[in-house]
Design an enzyme around this catalytic site. Structure first.
Site, PDB file in Angstrom:
ATOM      1  N   PHE A   1      40.664  33.809  31.122  1.00 50.42           N
ATOM      2  CA  PHE A   1      41.762  34.022  32.080  1.00 50.42           C
ATOM      3  C   PHE A   1      43.101  33.528  31.542  1.00 50.42           C
ATOM      4  O   PHE A   1      43.935  33.019  32.278  1.00 50.42           O
ATOM      5  CB  PHE A   1      41.416  33.418  33.452  1.00 50.42           C
ATOM      6  CG  PHE A   1      40.694  34.420  34.313  1.00 50.42           C
ATOM      7  CD1 PHE A   1      39.460  34.907  33.926  1.00 50.42           C
ATOM      8  CD2 PHE A   1      41.277  34.928  35.477  1.00 50.42           C
ATOM      9  CE1 PHE A   1      38.798  35.880  34.667  1.00 50.42           C
ATOM     10  CE2 PHE A   1      40.629  35.906  36.228  1.00 50.42           C
ATOM     11  CZ  PHE A   1      39.382  36.376  35.817  1.00 50.42           C
ATOM     12  N   LEU A   2      43.279  33.693  30.248  1.00 48.65           N
ATOM     13  CA  LEU A   2      44.565  33.345  29.629  1.00 48.65           C
ATOM     14  C   LEU A   2      45.154  34.573  28.944  1.00 48.65           C
ATOM     15  O   LEU A   2      45.945  34.445  28.022  1.00 48.65           O
ATOM     16  CB  LEU A   2      44.372  32.224  28.602  1.00 48.65           C
ATOM     17  CG  LEU A   2      44.280  30.793  29.144  1.00 48.65           C
ATOM     18  CD1 LEU A   2      44.187  29.807  27.993  1.00 48.65           C
ATOM     19  CD2 LEU A   2      45.498  30.440  30.013  1.00 48.65           C
TER      20      LEU A   2
ATOM     21  N   ARG B   1      42.917  49.096  44.305  1.00 46.40           N
ATOM     22  CA  ARG B   1      43.555  48.243  45.322  1.00 46.40           C
ATOM     23  C   ARG B   1      44.485  47.242  44.639  1.00 46.40           C
ATOM     24  O   ARG B   1      44.094  46.544  43.725  1.00 46.40           O
ATOM     25  CB  ARG B   1      42.495  47.499  46.140  1.00 46.40           C
ATOM     26  CG  ARG B   1      41.789  48.373  47.154  1.00 46.40           C
ATOM     27  CD  ARG B   1      40.716  47.593  47.876  1.00 46.40           C
ATOM     28  NE  ARG B   1      39.650  47.194  46.973  1.00 46.40           N
ATOM     29  CZ  ARG B   1      38.664  46.343  47.296  1.00 46.40           C
ATOM     30  NH1 ARG B   1      38.639  45.798  48.491  1.00 46.40           N
ATOM     31  NH2 ARG B   1      37.735  46.033  46.439  1.00 46.40           N
TER      32      ARG B   1
ATOM     33  N   GLY C   1      49.994  39.558  30.495  1.00 45.71           N
ATOM     34  CA  GLY C   1      50.245  41.000  30.619  1.00 45.71           C
ATOM     35  C   GLY C   1      50.893  41.300  31.953  1.00 45.71           C
ATOM     36  O   GLY C   1      51.701  40.495  32.443  1.00 45.71           O
TER      37      GLY C   1
ATOM     38  N   CYS D   1      40.817  41.194  45.646  1.00 45.35           N
ATOM     39  CA  CYS D   1      40.534  39.783  45.958  1.00 45.35           C
ATOM     40  C   CYS D   1      41.689  38.839  45.647  1.00 45.35           C
ATOM     41  O   CYS D   1      42.288  38.275  46.565  1.00 45.35           O
ATOM     42  CB  CYS D   1      39.286  39.334  45.214  1.00 45.35           C
ATOM     43  SG  CYS D   1      37.815  40.183  45.790  1.00 45.35           S
TER      44      CYS D   1
HETATM   45  C1  UDX Z   1      37.762  38.145  41.252  1.00 41.56           C
HETATM   46  C2  UDX Z   1      37.038  36.866  40.822  1.00 41.56           C
HETATM   47  O1  UDX Z   1      37.054  36.772  39.400  1.00 41.56           O
HETATM   48  C3  UDX Z   1      35.607  36.871  41.342  1.00 41.56           C
HETATM   49  O2  UDX Z   1      34.958  35.642  41.019  1.00 41.56           O
HETATM   50  C4  UDX Z   1      35.645  37.048  42.853  1.00 41.56           C
HETATM   51  O3  UDX Z   1      34.329  37.120  43.377  1.00 41.56           O
HETATM   52  C5  UDX Z   1      36.406  38.306  43.250  1.00 41.56           C
HETATM   53  O4  UDX Z   1      37.718  38.264  42.678  1.00 41.56           O
HETATM   54  P1  UDX Z   1      37.751  40.682  40.426  1.00 41.56           P
HETATM   55  O5  UDX Z   1      38.690  40.961  41.555  1.00 41.56           O
HETATM   56  O6  UDX Z   1      36.607  41.623  40.195  1.00 41.56           O
HETATM   57  O7  UDX Z   1      37.073  39.237  40.628  1.00 41.56           O
HETATM   58  O8  UDX Z   1      38.620  40.633  39.102  1.00 41.56           O
HETATM   59  P2  UDX Z   1      38.912  39.588  37.932  1.00 41.56           P
HETATM   60  O9  UDX Z   1      38.029  39.826  36.793  1.00 41.56           O
HETATM   61  O10 UDX Z   1      38.997  38.192  38.446  1.00 41.56           O
HETATM   62  O11 UDX Z   1      40.386  40.059  37.518  1.00 41.56           O
HETATM   63  C6  UDX Z   1      41.436  40.019  38.470  1.00 41.56           C
HETATM   64  C7  UDX Z   1      42.716  40.517  37.879  1.00 41.56           C
HETATM   65  O12 UDX Z   1      43.229  39.584  36.933  1.00 41.56           O
HETATM   66  C8  UDX Z   1      42.630  41.863  37.140  1.00 41.56           C
HETATM   67  O13 UDX Z   1      43.736  42.658  37.520  1.00 41.56           O
HETATM   68  C9  UDX Z   1      42.708  41.476  35.679  1.00 41.56           C
HETATM   69  O14 UDX Z   1      43.262  42.499  34.875  1.00 41.56           O
HETATM   70  C10 UDX Z   1      43.620  40.254  35.750  1.00 41.56           C
HETATM   71  N1  UDX Z   1      43.457  39.320  34.624  1.00 41.56           N
HETATM   72  C11 UDX Z   1      42.273  38.705  34.414  1.00 41.56           C
HETATM   73  C12 UDX Z   1      44.543  39.050  33.803  1.00 41.56           C
HETATM   74  O15 UDX Z   1      45.644  39.575  33.996  1.00 41.56           O
HETATM   75  N2  UDX Z   1      44.394  38.145  32.784  1.00 41.56           N
HETATM   76  C13 UDX Z   1      43.215  37.509  32.549  1.00 41.56           C
HETATM   77  O16 UDX Z   1      43.154  36.698  31.617  1.00 41.56           O
HETATM   78  C14 UDX Z   1      42.122  37.804  33.386  1.00 41.56           C
END
Ligand code: UDX
Length: 461
Positions: free
Chosen positions: A270-271, A350, A274, A281
């Site tokens: 998660f680093l 969404r 972008g 969620c």
């Molecule tokens: C999230 C939580 O991760 C999950 O534990 C919870 O149950 C529901 O919400 P999700 O919505 O499926 O899951 O997406 P996730 O993989 O968390 O990504 C969320 C957003 O963050 C995406 O738009 C993704 O592109 C963005 N993201 C993720 C980044 O911009 N950078 C990152 O390093 C990781």
């Protein structure tokens, strides 16, 4: 009391192999995945959703959305007879051990707090089928205190005190089934031993593999989910804030993230900087958390989430700024937006950053063309004004600018030299830091990536 329950109360826990009967109420991404996962574990599952067309598809073993691996697992459990689907409860619901509520809690009309109306309509339809032994398990993401409100609501309508527990779900779209069957932890919020016993039994096959099982009070379990999502959103906005500084300072956020990620206290997940986070969620959960904290008189404690959201929105807007810096007026410029889903391996649009970027270009007068490997039907339904193209090649044809907005493998693996022959102008903005910059530069593209100064990256020849 049903025969199943007599067995449950007397001897269930002496039998290692007893499987439970569940109703899963609400069959969206969460409910459908949960239903299939528990059926795969051998439990008897009844999936309930008022949407007739959704139920018809599920009965035929077809998913109403794209989720890798879930389609074949659905077929498997339908054929095995472990799962059935219905638009409403029938008398069979009365003998279920657990009623699991998986309905959506979308953003309310005030634009921040969670709307729990579907939760209450699920409960209303369940009331005639409840008795003293059934356990109602909430999986939906809710404001802390919701389970207590539900208990008051049900107690006013029932002649007994219902068992209520909360069991937040951490599945991610794209890896939903794996996340459910092989989670990194299971959290349950309970205030009675019967609910805890049933939930331990429900998850036995998973916890036997060593997955941590955290049992806590109900408010903690409600808060765990929003705290986890707030932390993840904060981590993304943190790296995006660094990206804003890096762009001005001429530094490289991708390298920086790699460097800090080796510190185990920080971690490298998660680093990815972008155009930020989206989906059903993270964005709504942080807003709902702020709204609930305000109601509880502690809004100041999570006020930083306002900044998390502000950074997130600024990164979406940054793409348009860069395009205007490079091309000037965008009127009638052809802009190919690659990606519409909020992340790869889903068709969910969404609160998608990719769609937000496409809309901003459209508002600026550009001729926007969107491509996505899976989400185009959803785009056409929600944004009929935006042109879509079924292939990457058609989308980039004659483009003055290509924007990568979702990091699908198809874009990472595309051949920049081939695409170069199709466009009007070789300019690409990598909104997800997913392209191999040197490959694109070798194919004589000008590539601009968020949070990076690519002029400093030597081109390999
Ligand atoms: C999230 C939580 O991760 C999950 O534990 C919870 O149950 C529901 O919400 P999700 O919505 O499926 O899951 O997406 P996730 O993989 O968390 O990504 C969320 C957003 O963050 C995406 O738009 C993704 O592109 C963005 N993201 C993720 C980044 O911009 N950078 C990152 O390093 C990781």
């Amino acid at each position: 009391m049903t025969p199943c329950r007599v067995l449950s109360q007397c001897s269930l826990f002496k039998l290692n192999l007893v499987k439970l009967k569940l109703t899963i109420i609400g069959l969206g991404y969460l409910g459908a995945t949960t239903a299939v996962a528990f059926a795969k574990l051998g439990h008897e599952v009844i999936g309930i959703d008022p949407d007739t067309s959704k139920i018809e598809l599920l009965k035929q073993g077809k998913l109403p959305f794209y989720e890798p691996g879930l389609d074949s697992a659905l077929v498997e459990v339908v054929e095995a007879g472990n799962i059935s689907f219905s638009t409403e409860h029938t008398s069979t619901s009365s003998s279920a051990d657990i009623h699991m509520i998986c309905v959506g809690t979308p953003q309310g009309p005030d634009g921040s707090s969670a709307d729990t109306k579907y939760l209450y309509s699920a409960l209303d339809s369940l009331i005639p089928f409840l008795d003293e032994d059934a356990v109602i398990v909430g999986k939906s993401t809710v404001p802390v205190g919701t389970a207590a409100q539900i208990r008051n609501y049900l107690e006013a309508k029932l002649s007994f005190t219902p068992h209520i527990a909360w069991n937040p779900e951490f599945l991610r779209e794209g890896t939903a089934l794996k996340d459910t069957l092989e989670p990194d932890r299971i959290v349950i919020g309970v205030d009675d031993s019967w609910s805890e016993k049933l939930l331990r039994l429900l998850y036995k096959d998973i916890t036997d593999t060593g997955v941590p099982f955290i049992s806590c009070d109900i408010p903690t379990s409600e808060l765990v989910k929003v705290a986890a999502n707030s932390f993840l959103a904060t981590k993304i906005s943190f790296i995006n804030a660094i990206a804003e500084v890096a762009e001005v300072a001429g530094a490289d956020t991708v390298k920086l993230a790699e460097a800090i990620g080796y510190d185990e206290r920080i971690g490298n997940k998660f680093l990815r900087n972008g155009i930020g986070f989206g989906g059903g969620c993270l964005p709504k959960d942080i807003r709902a958390f702020m709204a609930r904290a305000n109601e509880l008189g502690v809004g100041h404690s999570v006020a930083f989430l306002n900044e998390v959201e502000a950074i997130n929105l600024r990164r979406r807007a940054r793409v348009l700024e860069i395009a205007q810096e490079e091309l000037g007026d965008l009127s009638n410029r052809r802009v190919a937006i690659l990606g519409a889903a909020f992340k790869p391996e889903t068709d969910d649009i969404r609160d998608s950053p990719a769609i937000a970027v496409a809309e901003q270009f459209w508002m600026a007068g550009a001729h926007v063309v969107v491509h996505d490997p899976k989400a185009l039907n959803n785009v056409r339904r929600a944004f009929p004004q935006i042109e879509t193209q079924p292939t990457l090649e058609l989308a980039v044809s004659n483009a003055d600018l290509v924007v990568v907005a979702t990091e699908w493998n198809e874009y990472r693996e595309a051949k920049p030299a081939e695409l170069a022959k199709l466009v009007a102008n070789r300019l690409v903005i990598d909104g997800r830091n997913t392209l191999d910059a040197s490959l694109w530069q070798q194919a004589s593209w000008q590539i601009i990536a968020l949070g990076r100064n690519l002029e400093r990256i030597p081109v390999l020849v």
